[in-house]
Structure formats: structure tokens, C-alpha cells
Write a protein that holds these residues in place. Structure first.
Motif: not given
Length: 155
Positions: A96-106, A143-151
Motif C-alpha cells: 500500500t502507498t505510504l507516501e508519494f510526490k508528484i511534479s506537474l510539468v505541462r 507531462l508529470a513525474h513522481g516517486t512513491t514509497t510503498c509498505l
């Protein structure tokens, strides 16, 4: 095979490897979750450590400014990255997702056409998995990118 929507029983999912589960979503052998129907996205590719989710943005996805709501992009990234981690897990294990971060580029609009969110595992241990994701248009523009940390846990 036509896609269906719903949930996979916990008993059925426990018996499957993460890769078999995610490949079942991509092939249509297993139902996609109902948020996929609501938002109109599809799981289209799945291999060990990599999952692709696609969507054609419509007027139904717009925010008050007239561009696709960032929450839709976040959902696509959360889905492809989390499923990429899931694809590396053994039967009886889930994530399950613990946290995620995204950046919206376009900005994304209905004129953007089909978009593709690709998640790739960066590292997967016994308790934590990390992945990155990229959303691109048909021309390959980011268009966008991100990272996640999952438990990771025993289901």
C-alpha cells in the motif's frame, strides 16, 4: 478481452503472485478497480517491476481553470507506481502507498490526446518498495513525474 470492473477477492489475490495479479488486470482476466471505470483509465502493460496505465483525457477531467485536474494525474501515477511494486511481490504479500510526490510539468487538456503513465520499481525490499513514474503524451513529452514509497506486508 473486454475489461470488467470490481474487486478481486482477498482469497483469490492471496494465491497469486503480484506479477500474475497485475498481468491479470492488464489482460482483462481480472477486473480493474471501480475508480478506473470512474476516471476512464486502463492498465495496459505489466511486467516484473514495470506497469503502464493509459487514459484519454476528456472534459469530465477538467478543473475550474480548464486543464485536467492534478488529482487525476496523481491517481494515474499512484496506480502505475504501486502496481509496479506489486508486480515484484510473491503470493501472499501485498503493498500500500505510504507516501508519494508528484511534479506537474505541462498542462494536460482534452486536446493532449492519449496519455501514458509508466511506473518502474527503483528498489523493493522485505518491508518497503520504492518506484518512480512518468506521464507522457503520444509525442513522448513529459507531462508529470513522481516517486512513491510503498509498505510491503503479508496479506
Amino acid at each position: 478481452m473486454a475489461k470488467s470492473y470490481g474487486t478481486v477477492s482477498a482469497e483469490q489475490e492471496l494465491k497469486m503472485s503480484g506479477l500474475a495479479f497485475v498481468q491479470g488486470l492488464a489482460s482483462g482476466a481480472l477486473p480493474l478497480n471501480t475508480i478506473a471505470r470512474t476516471l476512464g483509465y486502463d492498465v495496459t502493460e505489466a511486467e516484473h517491476g514495470r506497469v503502464v496505465v493509459t487514459l484519454v483525457p476528456t472534459d469530465a477531467h477538467l478543473n475550474p481553470a480548464g486543464t485536467v485536474h492534478g488529482g487525476l494525474t496523481a491517481t494515474l501515477l499512484d496506480s502505475c507506481m504501486g502496481l509496479a511494486v506489486q508486480s515484484t511481490l510473491e503470493a501472499g504479500t501485498s503493498q500500500t502507498t505510504l507516501e508519494f510526490k508528484i511534479s506537474l510539468v505541462r498542462p494536460i487538456t482534452p486536446d493532449t490526446g492519449s496519455i501514458r503513465a509508466e511506473g518502474r520499481v527503483l528498489n523493493c525490499g522485505r518491508r518497503v518498495g520504492t518506484a518512480e513514474g512518468r506521464v507522457t503524451d503520444a509525442k513522448g513529452r513529459l507531462l508529470a513525474h513522481g516517486t512513491t514509497t510503498c509498505l510491503i506486508f503479508l496479506a
